[in-house]
Design an enzyme around this catalytic site. Structure first.
Site, PDB file in Angstrom:
ATOM      1  N   SER A   1      66.496  20.454  22.869  1.00 58.20           N
ATOM      2  CA  SER A   1      66.709  21.385  21.759  1.00 58.20           C
ATOM      3  C   SER A   1      66.673  22.830  22.231  1.00 58.20           C
ATOM      4  O   SER A   1      66.886  23.747  21.446  1.00 58.20           O
ATOM      5  CB  SER A   1      65.648  21.163  20.676  1.00 58.20           C
TER       6      SER A   1
ATOM      7  N   ASN B   1      53.456  19.130  18.727  1.00 56.02           N
ATOM      8  CA  ASN B   1      53.659  18.887  17.292  1.00 56.02           C
ATOM      9  C   ASN B   1      53.100  20.019  16.433  1.00 56.02           C
ATOM     10  O   ASN B   1      53.739  20.459  15.471  1.00 56.02           O
ATOM     11  CB  ASN B   1      53.026  17.551  16.886  1.00 56.02           C
TER      12      ASN B   1
ATOM     13  N   THR C   1      83.128  34.571 -22.424  1.00 62.14           N
ATOM     14  CA  THR C   1      82.549  33.236 -22.288  1.00 62.14           C
ATOM     15  C   THR C   1      83.750  32.309 -22.103  1.00 62.14           C
ATOM     16  O   THR C   1      84.828  32.607 -22.637  1.00 62.14           O
ATOM     17  CB  THR C   1      81.732  32.808 -23.521  1.00 62.14           C
ATOM     18  N   HIS C   2      83.588  31.259 -21.329  1.00 64.77           N
ATOM     19  CA  HIS C   2      84.707  30.357 -21.000  1.00 64.77           C
ATOM     20  C   HIS C   2      85.868  31.113 -20.351  1.00 64.77           C
ATOM     21  O   HIS C   2      87.023  30.722 -20.496  1.00 64.77           O
ATOM     22  CB  HIS C   2      85.226  29.623 -22.238  1.00 64.77           C
TER      23      HIS C   2
ATOM     24  N   ASN D   1      94.066  41.262   0.733  1.00 62.72           N
ATOM     25  CA  ASN D   1      93.372  40.029   0.348  1.00 62.72           C
ATOM     26  C   ASN D   1      91.853  40.206   0.285  1.00 62.72           C
ATOM     27  O   ASN D   1      91.279  40.901   1.115  1.00 62.72           O
ATOM     28  CB  ASN D   1      93.707  38.906   1.331  1.00 62.72           C
TER      29      ASN D   1
ATOM     30  N   GLU E   1      85.830  35.949  -0.708  1.00 62.43           N
ATOM     31  CA  GLU E   1      86.202  34.527  -0.563  1.00 62.43           C
ATOM     32  C   GLU E   1      85.304  33.839   0.464  1.00 62.43           C
ATOM     33  O   GLU E   1      84.825  32.726   0.249  1.00 62.43           O
ATOM     34  CB  GLU E   1      87.675  34.401  -0.142  1.00 62.43           C
TER      35      GLU E   1
ATOM     36  N   TYR F   1      54.575  13.142  13.153  1.00 58.96           N
ATOM     37  CA  TYR F   1      55.794  13.686  13.750  1.00 58.96           C
ATOM     38  C   TYR F   1      56.748  12.574  14.200  1.00 58.96           C
ATOM     39  O   TYR F   1      56.319  11.562  14.745  1.00 58.96           O
ATOM     40  CB  TYR F   1      55.444  14.585  14.955  1.00 58.96           C
TER      41      TYR F   1
ATOM     42  N   GLN G   1      63.318  17.268  14.875  1.00 61.01           N
ATOM     43  CA  GLN G   1      63.963  18.291  15.698  1.00 61.01           C
ATOM     44  C   GLN G   1      65.278  18.754  15.045  1.00 61.01           C
ATOM     45  O   GLN G   1      65.786  19.826  15.341  1.00 61.01           O
ATOM     46  CB  GLN G   1      64.221  17.741  17.103  1.00 61.01           C
TER      47      GLN G   1
HETATM   48  N1  ARG Z   1      61.498  19.980  20.288  1.00 61.14           N
HETATM   49  C1  ARG Z   1      60.623  19.322  19.387  1.00 61.14           C
HETATM   50  C2  ARG Z   1      61.061  19.624  17.946  1.00 61.14           C
HETATM   51  O1  ARG Z   1      61.733  20.531  17.772  1.00 61.14           O
HETATM   52  C3  ARG Z   1      59.245  19.801  19.554  1.00 61.14           C
HETATM   53  C4  ARG Z   1      58.190  18.820  19.199  1.00 61.14           C
HETATM   54  C5  ARG Z   1      58.213  17.728  20.141  1.00 61.14           C
HETATM   55  N2  ARG Z   1      57.143  16.833  19.942  1.00 61.14           N
HETATM   56  C6  ARG Z   1      57.157  15.620  20.464  1.00 61.14           C
HETATM   57  N3  ARG Z   1      56.133  14.889  20.236  1.00 61.14           N
HETATM   58  N4  ARG Z   1      58.193  15.188  21.125  1.00 61.14           N
HETATM   59  O2  ARG Z   1      60.735  18.917  17.056  1.00 61.14           O
END
Ligand code: ARG
Length: 461
Positions: free
Chosen positions: A23, A110, A155-156, A285, A290, A317, A322
């Site tokens: 991530s 976590n 209205t409408h 435009n 938009e 968790y 993620q």
């Molecule tokens: N990258 C993880 C997330 O965004 C962080 C937490 C990861 N925790 C774990 N037990 N793998 O959720």
């Protein structure tokens, strides 16, 4: 931690798994919160005698260096590190050696991610509210100029009763005020520190969660660790708050789009906030409103997406969580740019008073005033007055006139009790001004509403 170093897994992970699992390419957005969280954490560890002064000092100076590296683009984010938390910890280990390995004592990723993400969301609540104040100020400037600018209230999407343009915009001031309050309420209510919950069950170390929370500016500490590491309500709330906000922005945008069409011609967007057609040289435009209207799609999508991610997760968790971040980052960015661009587009938009006034002359906008006149001055019940007014409207249509243009003789043919004073009552400006009830469109009431917002904004600085 590259996975090789962990206990249970001996082989390094497949490259495609690194890509799938990582991530860091998006959660690097949380680098500042992660560093601040770690600094607070090691201060607490020192205070509790869990690490020594030397380790704390080394860790903090390493973290400060990492912050600089990230902010000067020298830092290398590598998906092998998985996420921002491991990325920073690994870099710290390279920079300062073994002391870095003490940083993660009495915490887990976590509670770390719960902390980073919550801090981020709380700050963005404040930033969005601040931008909305800027938008409110611009609306107020326009409102001060247009208490006398008549346009058809609808209205409408049908002409209904005459109102003034300030009054119309004040409806949006009201919506954005509620939005501000929603962001601020969420910010206050969610100022609860998750750090110290560790993986799910708390920690055997003698930690001081209150102290750590205070260092990070939280108002309180969470009650139950299992809930805390599983909870993404604060992020959902942000996504909901932004959804309501962009819905409001979208409604105003829709009106601006209509108003800038040839059919209405009520406003003209400035050249800086308009675009041209690639083929039709005569066109201007309204791409800005938009796009603002179109942005609702992704923002609502982000809300539904996280609700769906969360709905079946067992405590605590799960890696599904993620998936909580990209939508929030996207919605937050969308909200910020949308508010900024709307504010500028409004500031530079020209308002065509004449076209608005012309439009009020269609649709017999003072018909309700005639019905009220027949009721209060000619002894009619409202229903009978309504019926007779309908007949008069039909007559005016046949003559190609607006009802406000009929003369006394024409009106008297329908009801001899109608007197000269009706002529003034049917004038469109007077019709608007007659609605002086609290919150109504009369100039007097509109000015009170403007004052209300002015005072509110002044108080808020
Ligand atoms: N990258 C993880 C997330 O965004 C962080 C937490 C990861 N925790 C774990 N037990 N793998 O959720």
């Amino acid at each position: 931690m590259s996975k090789v170093a962990s206990g249970k897994i001996k082989k390094s992970s497949a490259k495609i798994l690194d890509e799938f699992n990582a991530s860091v390419m998006f959660d690097k957005e949380l680098y500042l919160e992660d560093i601040e969280g770690s600094i607070a954490h090691v201060k607490m560890l020192l205070k509790q005698g869990i690490i020594d002064e030397n380790a704390k000092t080394n860790i903090i100076s390493g973290l400060n260096k990492i912050q600089k590296e990230i902010e000067t683009d020298e830092y290398i984010f590598d998906i092998k590190d998985e996420d921002i938390h491991m990325s920073i910890e690994n870099r710290l280990t390279t920079l300062i050696g073994d002391d870095a390995k003490r940083m993660h004592t009495a915490r887990s990723r976590n509670d770390q991610v719960a902390l980073d993400f919550r801090l981020f969301v709380l700050r963005k609540n404040a930033e969005i509210a601040q931008l909305l104040f800027g938008l409110e100020k611009v609306l107020l400037e326009i409102e001060k100029e247009h208490t006398d600018t008549l346009l058809p209230g609808m209205t409408h999407l049908q002409h209904a009763q005459p109102i003034n343009f300030s009054y119309h915009l004040l409806a949006y001031s009201s919506m954005f005020k509620r939005d501000i309050q929603r962001f601020e309420n969420s910010m206050k209510r969610n100022s609860i520190s998750p750090i110290g919950c560790a993986a799910l069950a708390g920690t055997p170390y003698q930690t001081d969660r209150e102290y750590e929370a205070k260092l990070l500016g939280f108002s309180s500490v969470s009650i139950n660790c299992l809930d805390t590491v599983s909870d993404r309500d604060f992020a959902l709330e942000m996504l909901f708050n932004i959804s309501v906000l962009v819905m409001h922005i979208s409604r105003l945008s829709e009106e601006i789009i209509l108003w800038s069409s040839s059919e209405f011609g009520f406003v003209e967007l400035s050249d800086e906030y308009s675009t041209s057609s690639s083929i039709m040289p005569q066109k201007k435009n309204p791409d800005v409103p938009e796009l603002l209207r179109g942005k609702t799609g992704r923002v609502y999508g982000n809300l539904i997406s996280l609700l769906t991610v969360m709905k079946g997760l067992p405590l605590a968790y799960n890696k599904d969580m993620q998936e909580d971040k990209e939508g929030v980052f996207d919605s937050v960015k969308t909200a910020c740019i949308s508010i900024k661009i709307l504010t500028e587009a409004l500031k530079t938009m020209s308002i065509k008073k004449e076209a608005m006034l012309d439009a009020t002359k269609k649709g017999h906008l003072s018909a309700t005033d005639l019905a009220d006149y027949l009721t209060s001055k000619c002894g009619y019940t409202f229903r009978d007055a309504y019926k007779l007014t309908g007949e008069i409207v039909g007559y005016a249509d046949d003559k190609g006139k607006d009802m406000s243009e009929l003369n006394l003789q024409e009106l008297k043919k329908f009801e001899p009790k109608i007197k000269e004073d009706v002529i003034d009552i049917l004038k469109l400006y007077n019709s608007m001004n007659a609605r002086d009830s609290q919150g109504g469109t009369s100039v007097n009431s509109t000015k009170k509403q403007i004052e209300y917002f002015e005072e509110w904004l002044d108080k808020r600085g």
